[in-house]
Scaffold this active site. Sequence first.
Site, short mmCIF file in Angstrom:
data_model
loop_
_atom_site.label_atom_id
_atom_site.label_comp_id
_atom_site.label_asym_id
_atom_site.label_seq_id
_atom_site.Cartn_x
_atom_site.Cartn_y
_atom_site.Cartn_z
N ALA A 11 0.84 -1.21 0.00
CA ALA A 11 0.00 0.00 0.00
C ALA A 11 0.87 1.26 0.00
CB ALA A 11 -0.92 -0.01 1.22
N SER A 38 8.64 -2.98 -0.85
CA SER A 38 8.04 -3.43 -2.11
C SER A 38 8.41 -4.87 -2.48
CB SER A 38 8.47 -2.49 -3.24
OG SER A 38 7.85 -2.82 -4.43
N CYS A 42 3.37 -12.75 -0.81
CA CYS A 42 2.57 -13.88 -1.29
C CYS A 42 3.43 -14.98 -1.89
CB CYS A 42 1.56 -13.39 -2.34
SG CYS A 42 0.78 -11.84 -1.89
N TYR A 427 -16.42 -21.24 -24.10
CA TYR A 427 -16.42 -22.71 -24.15
C TYR A 427 -15.49 -23.21 -25.25
CZ TYR A 427 -17.67 -27.26 -25.98
OH TYR A 427 -17.59 -28.53 -26.48
C1 LIG Z 1 2.86 -15.69 3.30
C2 LIG Z 1 1.86 -14.73 2.76
C3 LIG Z 1 1.16 -15.07 1.61
C4 LIG Z 1 0.23 -14.18 1.10
N1 LIG Z 1 -0.45 -14.54 -0.04
C5 LIG Z 1 -1.36 -13.70 -0.55
C6 LIG Z 1 -2.03 -14.03 -1.77
O1 LIG Z 1 -1.78 -15.08 -2.38
N2 LIG Z 1 -2.96 -13.15 -2.24
C7 LIG Z 1 -3.24 -11.98 -1.60
O2 LIG Z 1 -4.08 -11.21 -2.06
N3 LIG Z 1 -2.59 -11.63 -0.45
C8 LIG Z 1 -1.67 -12.46 0.07
N4 LIG Z 1 -0.98 -12.10 1.21
C9 LIG Z 1 -1.34 -10.82 1.88
C10 LIG Z 1 -0.61 -9.65 1.25
O3 LIG Z 1 0.76 -9.91 1.27
C11 LIG Z 1 -0.94 -8.40 2.06
O4 LIG Z 1 -2.32 -8.16 1.91
C12 LIG Z 1 -0.16 -7.18 1.62
O5 LIG Z 1 1.21 -7.37 1.75
C13 LIG Z 1 -0.57 -5.97 2.46
O6 LIG Z 1 0.22 -4.88 2.13
P1 LIG Z 1 0.38 -3.65 3.14
O7 LIG Z 1 1.26 -2.67 2.44
O8 LIG Z 1 -0.94 -3.21 3.62
O9 LIG Z 1 1.08 -4.26 4.42
P2 LIG Z 1 2.52 -4.98 4.63
O10 LIG Z 1 2.88 -5.75 3.42
O11 LIG Z 1 2.38 -5.68 5.92
O12 LIG Z 1 3.49 -3.74 4.79
C14 LIG Z 1 3.45 -2.88 5.87
C15 LIG Z 1 4.82 -2.28 6.05
O13 LIG Z 1 4.78 -1.29 7.06
C16 LIG Z 1 5.95 -1.38 7.86
N5 LIG Z 1 5.63 -0.79 9.16
C17 LIG Z 1 4.71 -1.23 10.06
N6 LIG Z 1 4.67 -0.40 11.12
C18 LIG Z 1 5.56 0.58 10.89
C19 LIG Z 1 5.96 1.73 11.63
N7 LIG Z 1 5.42 2.01 12.80
N8 LIG Z 1 6.92 2.54 11.10
C20 LIG Z 1 7.48 2.25 9.90
N9 LIG Z 1 7.16 1.16 9.16
C21 LIG Z 1 6.19 0.35 9.65
C22 LIG Z 1 6.24 -2.87 7.90
O14 LIG Z 1 7.58 -3.14 8.22
C23 LIG Z 1 5.86 -3.30 6.48
O15 LIG Z 1 6.97 -3.26 5.62
C24 LIG Z 1 -0.02 -12.94 1.74
C25 LIG Z 1 0.68 -12.60 2.91
C26 LIG Z 1 1.62 -13.48 3.40
C27 LIG Z 1 2.37 -13.11 4.65
#
Ligand SMILES: Cc1cc2nc3c(=O)[nH]c(=O)nc-3n(C[C@H](O)[C@H](O)[C@H](O)COP(=O)(O)OP(=O)(O)OC[C@H]3O[C@@H](n4cnc5c(N)ncnc54)[C@H](O)[C@@H]3O)c2cc1C
Length: 449
Positions: A11, A38, A42, A427
Amino acid sequence: MRFVIIGGDAAGMSAASKAKRNDPAIDVIVFEMTQDVSYSACGMPYNIAEPGRDMDDLVVRKAEVFMEKQNIDLRRGHMVTAIDRGAKKVHGKKSDNEPFEVEYDKLLIATGASPRKPDIPGADLPGVLTLKSLEDGRRIKDYMASHPVNKALILGMGYIGLEMAESLTHRNISVHMAKPGPKLLPWTVETLGDMVKDELESKGVTLHFDAQATRIEEISVGYGMKVALSNNEELQCDMIIVGIGIVPNSRMARDAGLELGPSGSIAVDKAMRTSDPDIYAAGDCADAFHVVTGERVWIPLGLRANRAGWAVADHITGEDVEIPGVVGTAVFKVLDLEVARTGLTMKEAEQAGFKPVQNDIKSRSRAHAHPGAERILINMLGDADTGKLLGVHMVGKEGVAHRINAPAVALHAGMTIAEFLQCDTAYAPPFSPVWDPLLIAANELIKKV
Ligand SMILES: Cc1cc2nc3c(=O)[nH]c(=O)nc-3n(C[C@H](O)[C@H](O)[C@H](O)COP(=O)(O)OP(=O)(O)OC[C@H]3O[C@@H](n4cnc5c(N)ncnc54)[C@H](O)[C@@H]3O)c2cc1C
């Protein structure tokens, strides 16, 4: 304008990149507490399956590209600890503990979610590992490289646990899985859950139901662990993967007085604004509207995180953007099976005030006489009062993962089952029977509404 982003993965970096593309003059600062940005979380189970693969293969765009080519001020090793809404500042500390503070005009919280850990003795042993960040993935691979892992226990039978069961089986590790409840895939009907259960058991995975881990003990340093389960079983294993769910990283938002939504996620409107108009939240830390029910839900998945990040960037650069929400579409692989869902479960449909009816059908992935056809099981839900399609769950060896996108689009369009039944699906014998399995399911379900 200064746009400050907390969190540098799906995000956060989507928002940073799009904001710079929309308006290169914007000052974009991203604070990321780890050294990784980045990457595809998954892909981690599949990377862990291959001992020779570098975990950094999963990095989608390197930090240097964001900094040097996109002119984003990306500050790794910076953890934000508090938001001062009055002064429009964030406070935090660097990895060397030096404090920092920065002012913002617009702020995005994209802090993701954290894995739950069981609150039991032994949960902090080095062989008890979670899988959320790239660093977690490295830790699992390093542990497997430095310890003889012949038998693993996975706590939880959600999609990450199931993907790890496949990953470890691929590495010839004997896999056991345990969960507190009595059913696999409790969100769907038993026939679909049983198909997945049979697949796991036929490939050597042992499933323990009604079995919550209550205590973990090290047998001797580096030589495995003993796990007590609530069903009185005791298991020995060399590694434990904890996949018992995640919690949104929303504490900082709550402490700053922002409104929270379901499961403690940060409440946002359709433009991703929190209850403070200068603060946005996106990704796993935030909620979304469910398109079928109109209610707030917390369904933390990858596409939503990327899309919500883009929407924030568009909004702060002056576009009047709103994104409708999610329908809960998800897909995952369990050994040779594809498992997919979109829309509501029976329980969710009832809770939302629908009068849900459902049916299960068996069909095939290819035409009747075409070689190689595989069984597809479908559970389809509709509303008896309005005839609306409410949800679809599917399991099969092929033709499931992408087929789920048709009902997902139908749910976004608010179609009735009758309307869905009239859709002109593709199909040809190698890909589908002439009546697509989804049309067969709709044709059966319509008789019940
Ligand atoms: C093993 C695994 C498999 C997955 N497979 C799928 C899939 O097949 N399909 C699917 O749709 N989704 C899947 N997901 C879920 C998907 O990866 C997440 O929905 C997505 O990564 C969310 O992105 P995000 O940026 O919201 O959060 P995150 O990827 O969690 O990133 C958040 C970031 O914020 C940083 N952060 C947190 N707090 C702080 C702070 N206070 N100060 C500074 N930095 C901070 C963290 O270090 C992290 O880098 C999977 C997840 C995992 C773990």
